[in-house]
Design an enzyme around this catalytic site. Structure first.
Site, PDB file in Angstrom:
ATOM      1  N   HIS A  50       0.849  -1.187   0.000  1.00 37.48           N
ATOM      2  CA  HIS A  50       0.000   0.000   0.000  1.00 37.48           C
ATOM      3  C   HIS A  50       0.881   1.233   0.000  1.00 37.48           C
ATOM      4  O   HIS A  50       1.932   1.244   0.635  1.00 37.48           O
ATOM      5  CB  HIS A  50      -0.905   0.002   1.246  1.00 37.48           C
ATOM      6  N   ASP A  53      -7.942  -5.170  -0.202  1.00 33.27           N
ATOM      7  CA  ASP A  53      -8.424  -6.015  -1.301  1.00 33.27           C
ATOM      8  C   ASP A  53      -8.164  -7.496  -1.073  1.00 33.27           C
ATOM      9  O   ASP A  53      -8.815  -8.337  -1.690  1.00 33.27           O
ATOM     10  CB  ASP A  53      -7.760  -5.591  -2.622  1.00 33.27           C
TER      11      ASP A  53
HETATM   12  N1  ACO Z   1       4.044  -7.807  -4.290  1.00 33.69           N
HETATM   13  C1  ACO Z   1       5.390  -7.876  -4.320  1.00 33.69           C
HETATM   14  N2  ACO Z   1       6.200  -6.812  -4.124  1.00 33.69           N
HETATM   15  C2  ACO Z   1       5.594  -5.655  -3.884  1.00 33.69           C
HETATM   16  C3  ACO Z   1       4.204  -5.515  -3.814  1.00 33.69           C
HETATM   17  C4  ACO Z   1       3.424  -6.654  -4.030  1.00 33.69           C
HETATM   18  N3  ACO Z   1       2.085  -6.599  -4.006  1.00 33.69           N
HETATM   19  N4  ACO Z   1       3.886  -4.229  -3.577  1.00 33.69           N
HETATM   20  C5  ACO Z   1       5.044  -3.564  -3.486  1.00 33.69           C
HETATM   21  N5  ACO Z   1       6.086  -4.420  -3.684  1.00 33.69           N
HETATM   22  C6  ACO Z   1       7.514  -4.062  -3.689  1.00 33.69           C
HETATM   23  C7  ACO Z   1       7.872  -3.462  -5.034  1.00 33.69           C
HETATM   24  O1  ACO Z   1       8.298  -4.451  -5.946  1.00 33.69           O
HETATM   25  C8  ACO Z   1       8.988  -2.524  -4.648  1.00 33.69           C
HETATM   26  O2  ACO Z   1      10.150  -3.294  -4.401  1.00 33.69           O
HETATM   27  P1  ACO Z   1      11.618  -2.695  -4.708  1.00 33.69           P
HETATM   28  O3  ACO Z   1      11.754  -1.500  -3.783  1.00 33.69           O
HETATM   29  O4  ACO Z   1      12.515  -3.828  -4.389  1.00 33.69           O
HETATM   30  O5  ACO Z   1      11.591  -2.291  -6.165  1.00 33.69           O
HETATM   31  C9  ACO Z   1       8.538  -1.982  -3.283  1.00 33.69           C
HETATM   32  O6  ACO Z   1       7.704  -2.998  -2.746  1.00 33.69           O
HETATM   33  C10 ACO Z   1       7.741  -0.675  -3.387  1.00 33.69           C
HETATM   34  O7  ACO Z   1       6.644  -0.892  -4.276  1.00 33.69           O
HETATM   35  P2  ACO Z   1       6.002   0.229  -5.180  1.00 33.69           P
HETATM   36  O8  ACO Z   1       5.118  -0.402  -6.184  1.00 33.69           O
HETATM   37  O9  ACO Z   1       7.067   1.166  -5.679  1.00 33.69           O
HETATM   38  O10 ACO Z   1       5.170   1.015  -4.075  1.00 33.69           O
HETATM   39  P3  ACO Z   1       3.986   2.014  -4.345  1.00 33.69           P
HETATM   40  O11 ACO Z   1       3.754   2.748  -3.094  1.00 33.69           O
HETATM   41  O12 ACO Z   1       4.202   2.801  -5.584  1.00 33.69           O
HETATM   42  O13 ACO Z   1       2.767   1.029  -4.689  1.00 33.69           O
HETATM   43  C11 ACO Z   1       0.954  -0.396  -4.623  1.00 33.69           C
HETATM   44  C12 ACO Z   1       1.758   0.663  -3.859  1.00 33.69           C
HETATM   45  C13 ACO Z   1       0.639   0.105  -6.030  1.00 33.69           C
HETATM   46  C14 ACO Z   1      -0.371  -0.629  -3.904  1.00 33.69           C
HETATM   47  C15 ACO Z   1       1.776  -1.704  -4.696  1.00 33.69           C
HETATM   48  O14 ACO Z   1       2.030  -2.179  -3.395  1.00 33.69           O
HETATM   49  C16 ACO Z   1       1.101  -2.769  -5.545  1.00 33.69           C
HETATM   50  O15 ACO Z   1       1.224  -2.744  -6.772  1.00 33.69           O
HETATM   51  N6  ACO Z   1       0.357  -3.727  -4.893  1.00 33.69           N
HETATM   52  C17 ACO Z   1      -0.361  -4.738  -5.638  1.00 33.69           C
HETATM   53  C18 ACO Z   1      -1.686  -4.182  -6.149  1.00 33.69           C
HETATM   54  C19 ACO Z   1      -2.677  -3.940  -5.019  1.00 33.69           C
HETATM   55  O16 ACO Z   1      -2.909  -4.791  -4.179  1.00 33.69           O
HETATM   56  N7  ACO Z   1      -3.313  -2.749  -5.074  1.00 33.69           N
HETATM   57  C20 ACO Z   1      -4.340  -2.381  -4.113  1.00 33.69           C
HETATM   58  C21 ACO Z   1      -3.872  -1.309  -3.192  1.00 33.69           C
HETATM   59  S1  ACO Z   1      -5.087  -0.937  -1.958  1.00 33.69           S
HETATM   60  C22 ACO Z   1      -6.262  -0.060  -2.800  1.00 33.69           C
HETATM   61  O17 ACO Z   1      -6.007   0.636  -3.750  1.00 33.69           O
HETATM   62  C23 ACO Z   1      -7.607  -0.194  -2.376  1.00 33.69           C
END
Ligand code: ACO
Length: 382
Positions: free
Chosen positions: A265, A319
């Site tokens: 998140h 979610d």
């Molecule tokens: N699975 C595996 N690794 C993850 C996940 C995940 N679900 N989420 C984040 N990471 C890792 C990324 O790969 C990244 O790793 P790195 O630093 O080694 O490159 C690090 O954590 C940071 O992730 P970002 O995507 O840059 O973080 P951001 O704050 O931009 O994204 C987000 C947040 C989009 C929610 C992300 O966690 C994600 O894509 N999750 C999966 C989709 C999801 O569940 N979305 C629902 C969110 S809740 C809502 O909107 C109601």
């Protein structure tokens, strides 16, 4: 006058930017706390209703008994869809994604509302009531139509959750089902300046109308990085198939650097408090409805992710367990994100009203990274 933005203000994804002030929801991402107007989400999930929580978000306080009765009556009087919207829904291709159907029907509601372009507080409150009241009817009507079933009239004596299940299934829901859905609606009703709410704020800040603003928010919500993740979780569980394959599939996805849907998140670096509640809820419902393996698979995914990425602040988000919950409630997979939209309608409309009460056009700058002083080459010389 605000100073002009400079290159050093650049903040990719606006992750460190406070873009709005709001009295609606408070999030402490470090300690995993969510409050609506100062009331802990857990207390609301246990004691409130979606309608009461909507009043709280819109008015900044809990209603008296009379005020709640008045809001319920106003919502129930708006459950039905204009015949023109039903006719429109009947023109949609039956294989349309329900979120596209919802977005189109919500935008079209503006054509049937004489308040559509009136931006005063009373008109906006009337539109907010209509949007919260009619969204469940749109979702249910499209699902009935695409399944070749009669579209069912709403039952104004029912609350929003019960009436939705009635319109969707054509049967009165059990008390447990209606209560479960009502709690899901409360938990999803608002969440600060998330991507879809921010979209709605950008649109309303131009002094456009609430229908345009909400149609935009629905478009943002459906993305898999936002509300679309609940469908993504269910697709992943289907792909995994059974408990014995969880480790292998998750290990492979992690090795391929795939995001695991329902984890991580932008704001929470601790356990999402909504997921804490939904986890218990998903377990109870899965037990009652014979979906225990689904819950066990989810739980195993969480254990693996805990070992691998909890240290990076990645935990289940709202979610993750809402997928098992919705599945146990008998909802089709592609209705999961529309369920989120039904709930978030109270937050989106509330934020629109809050923005208009103290509006300033939202228009950030951008950092130009292209070339300069390039000569214009006539077409014949290119
Ligand atoms: N699975 C595996 N690794 C993850 C996940 C995940 N679900 N989420 C984040 N990471 C890792 C990324 O790969 C990244 O790793 P790195 O630093 O080694 O490159 C690090 O954590 C940071 O992730 P970002 O995507 O840059 O973080 P951001 O704050 O931009 O994204 C987000 C947040 C989009 C929610 C992300 O966690 C994600 O894509 N999750 C999966 C989709 C999801 O569940 N979305 C629902 C969110 S809740 C809502 O909107 C109601």
């Amino acid at each position: 006058m605000s100073p002009a933005p400079t290159e050093k203000n650049f903040d990719k994804g606006l992750a460190n930017t406070i873009a709005a002030e709001s009295k609606m929801s408070f999030i402490d991402g470090v300690n995993g706390v969510l409050e609506y107007v100062g009331i802990h989400i857990d207390h609301l999930a246990r004691n409130s209703t979606f309608e009461e929580s909507t009043f709280l978000l819109w008015e900044g306080r809990l209603p008296t008994e009379t005020e709640l009765e008045e809001l319920n009556a106003a919502l129930r009087a708006e459950y039905s869809l204009p015949p023109g919207i039903i006719d429109l829904i009947r023109t949609f291709p039956v294989d349309s994604p329900p979120m596209h159907a919802l977005q189109t029907a919500i935008a079209a509601l503006a054509l049937h509302d004489s308040d559509a372009d009136v931006n005063d507080p009373e008109a906006n409150r009337r539109k907010a009531i209509r949007l919260v009241a009619k969204t469940p009817a749109v979702v249910a009507a499209f699902d009935r139509f695409r399944s070749g079933k009669e579209i069912i009239e709403p039952r104004p004596e029912m609350d929003i959750a019960s009436n939705f299940l009635w319109m969707l299934n054509g049967e009165e829901p059990t008390e447990t089902m209606a209560k479960a859905l009502d709690v899901c609606l409360i938990l999803h009703a608002d969440h600060g300046t998330n991507a879809s709410t921010f979209t709605s704020l950008v649109i309303i800040s131009t002094l456009s109308d609430m229908y345009s603003s909400i149609a935009g928010a629905i478009g943002a919500l459906r993305g898999p990085l936002h509300g679309g993740a609940n469908e993504g979780v269910m697709r992943m569980l289907e792909e995994i198939g059974d408990l014995s394959k969880v480790d292998e599939v998750i290990e492979r996805k992690m090795a391929n650097k795939e995001k695991i849907m329902g984890f991580g998140h932008r704001v929470y670096k601790a356990y999402d408090p909504r997921a804490t509640y939904l986890k218990t809820f998903a377990k109870g419902l899965a037990e009652d409805t014979g979906n225990m393996e689904l819950y066990q698979m989810s739980n195993r995914i969480e254990e693996i992710m805990n070992e691998k990425v909890a240290a990076k602040g990645i935990f289940p988000n709202v979610d993750f367990y809402s997928a098992t919950t919705y599945w146990s409630l008998g909802l089709k997979l592609d209705l999961f994100t529309p369920m989120f939209a039904i709930a978030r309608m109270s937050g989106w409309t509330g934020h629109c009203m809050e923005q208009l009460a103290d509006n300033k056009l939202i228009r950030p700058g951008s950092s130009y990274t292209g070339p300069h002083e390039i000569p214009y080459v006539p077409m014949s010389d290119r």
